[in-house]
Write a protein that holds these residues in place. Structure first.
Motif, PDB file in Angstrom:
ATOM      1  N   CYS A  38     -37.445  41.505 -44.500  1.00 30.83           N
ATOM      2  CA  CYS A  38     -37.578  42.865 -43.985  1.00 30.83           C
ATOM      3  C   CYS A  38     -38.841  43.525 -44.522  1.00 30.83           C
ATOM      4  CB  CYS A  38     -36.347  43.642 -44.441  1.00 30.83           C
ATOM      5  SG  CYS A  38     -36.299  45.377 -43.961  1.00 30.83           S
ATOM      6  N   HIS A  60     -31.396  41.374 -48.141  1.00 32.26           N
ATOM      7  CA  HIS A  60     -30.285  42.280 -47.842  1.00 32.26           C
ATOM      8  C   HIS A  60     -29.859  42.205 -46.375  1.00 32.26           C
ATOM      9  CE1 HIS A  60     -34.074  44.538 -47.212  1.00 32.26           C
ATOM     10  NE2 HIS A  60     -33.453  44.858 -46.091  1.00 32.26           N
ATOM     11  N   GLU A  61     -30.205  41.106 -45.689  1.00 34.24           N
ATOM     12  CA  GLU A  61     -29.885  41.015 -44.251  1.00 34.24           C
ATOM     13  C   GLU A  61     -29.157  39.711 -43.936  1.00 34.24           C
ATOM     14  OE1 GLU A  61     -33.519  41.619 -41.993  1.00 34.24           O
ATOM     15  OE2 GLU A  61     -33.698  43.691 -42.701  1.00 34.24           O
ATOM     16  N   ASP A 162     -29.083  45.344 -40.749  1.00 38.15           N
ATOM     17  CA  ASP A 162     -30.113  46.329 -41.068  1.00 38.15           C
ATOM     18  C   ASP A 162     -30.895  46.769 -39.830  1.00 38.15           C
ATOM     19  OD1 ASP A 162     -32.425  47.681 -41.854  1.00 38.15           O
ATOM     20  OD2 ASP A 162     -32.722  46.525 -43.666  1.00 38.15           O
TER      21      ASP A 162
HETATM   22 ZN    ZN Z   1     -34.028  45.212 -44.233  1.00 39.29          ZN
END
Ligand code: ZN
Ligand code: NAD
Ligand code: ZN
Length: 396
Positions: A38, A60-61, A162
């Motif tokens: 990201c 975090h994805e 996300d």
């Molecule tokens: Zn992200």
């Protein structure tokens, strides 16, 4: 297991680390099958280094398969396919019940004065091990993970973690009148998806601004009216060109999908570079007291939006004393909304769009699918915008 770890400025490495385990009854452990890279990870790669510790696991994805659940997670079982939101939230506190899981009162990182904990996102957000790894411990798993059907490829659902809720919230906060106009600054994964969401949610005209040719082309191919930043001599020229398309007024809303690493201000870039090389003990307090953001996109957004219009800031900012043109904001009567995306607030609205007809184009949204071992290359390629990289998924 193997995991992508942060080691220093522009230095990520795939290392062998202990497998995560269930620590609380509300935990789950998932086997990650795809994990996104990201624009937010790029901030950690280069400028937010003061808040990182060597060895931190990034990411975090994630999408994956549940391996194990604690006794307090009644709705999940081993074998379920899930997407995990980037924020960790309880689902039961006042904030969660009011659609603000990014402010969850159970997981807030109060020692740092911050909102809900996030996976793989600095000590400011709780130093939680991240999702660019073979396995992930998911705290508060009684609320976070979104169960999704077997069958379609990971690409269909992974962006629920996300990109999709972030773009969705950006558009919701932009408050575009039906048939009205919106300009999206930045056509990375977030800005690109925000254009698509604005289109399906009834915007009349969608303008997109970037300077990377393949990003401009992707947006243009889907009906966005694109503007190449590098073809204008000044911000003023760009603003004039878009105003000319909107009866001289400017668009009803502007979405800033760029954030703190905007191109365009050499001085601010220098300051950011300086802080990212200073000793960590000094930089934290410095960054909290002074502007460390490169504000070029934000200032363009303020100029560009029509009087009485709305700014939706989705790009991440981190300075505590950023200079803001209050005269212009006040005089133009501008509304501003911003923040991390409240994933579960929007996920049920988004799911009906993730079908075989694929109205948002998620199935071929990724430009690269790489093995996790190639993470160092993936970070470098994404940061330098080489090889047409727009969205990279890593496969453990
Ligand atoms: Zn992200
Ligand atoms: P990205 O870095 O790939 O995209 C940023 C794009 O902005 C690039 O294509 C760049 O060329 C362009 N750009 C730079 N300066 C510009 C300028 N002055 N005008 C117009 N365009 C400019 O990253 P991304 O993954 O698309 O993320 C975008 C931002 O959104 C990042 O700041 C990221 O941290 C943030 N983000 C926020 C949330 C949230 O919950 N609010 C979630 C995910 C990402
Ligand atoms: Zn909560």
């Amino acid at each position: 297991m193997k995991a992508v770890t942060w080691q220093g400025k522009r230095d990520v490495r795939v290392e062998t680390v202990p497998d995560p385990t269930i620590q609380e009854p509300t935990d789950a452990v998932i086997r990650v099958t795809s994990s996104g890279l990201c624009g937010s990870d790029l901030h950690l790669y280069e400028v937010l280094t003061a808040f990182m510790t060597p060895g931190d696991i990034l990411g975090h994805e994630p999408i994956g398969i549940v391996e194990e659940v604690g006794a307090g997670v009644p709705d999940l079982m081993a074998g379920d396919r899930v997407v995990v939101p980037f924020q960790i939230a309880c689902g039961g506190c006042w904030m969660c019940l009011n659609g603000l899981p990014t402010q969850c009162e159970t997981t807030q990182v109060s020692a740092e004065g911050m909102g809900a904990a996030l996976f793989g996102y600095t000590r400011l957000y709780g130093s939680v091990p991240g999702a660019q790894a073979e396995y992930l411990r998911v705290p508060q798993a009684q609320f976070g993970p979104i169960k999704i059907p077997e069958g379609p490829p990971d690409d269909r659902f992974v962006y629920l973690s996300d990109v999709l809720p972030t773009a969705w919230q950006a558009v919701a906060y932009a408050d575009i009148p039906q048939g009205g106009s919106v300009a999206v600054l930045g056509l990375g994964p977030i800005g690109d998806m925000a254009c698509r969401v604005a289109q399906v949610r009834g915007a009349g005209r969608v303008f997109g601004v970037d300077r990377v040719p393949e990003r401009l082309r992707r947006a243009k191919d889907r009906g966005v009216e694109t503007f190449d930043l590098s073809s204008f001599d000044s911000e003023k020229e760009l603003v004039t060109a878009i105003r000319d398309q909107t009866d001289g007024r400017g668009p009803d809303a502007v979405i800033d999908a760029v954030g703190t690493e905007a191109h365009g201000s050499a001085l601010a870039k220098l300051a950011q570079q300086a802080t990212s090389s200073m000793p960590r003990k000094l930089v934290g307090p410095l960054m909290e007291r002074f502007s460390i953001d490169r504000l070029a996109a934000l200032h363009t957004a303020i100029e560009l939006v029509r009087r009485g219009g709305t700014l939706s800031l989705v790009g991440v900012y981190g300075g505590m004393a950023d200079p803001m043109p209050m005269l212009t904001l006040f005089d133009k009567q501008i509304q501003i909304r911003m923040g991390q995306a409240n994933v579960r607030r929007w996920s049920d609205e988004i799911l009906p769009y993730l079908t075989d007809e694929d109205p948002l184009g998620v199935d071929d949204f990724a430009t690269h699918r790489l093995p996790l071992d190639e993470a160092p290359h993936a970070y470098e390629m994404f940061q330098k915008k080489q090889d047409g990289a727009v969205k990279i998924l890593m496969k453990p």
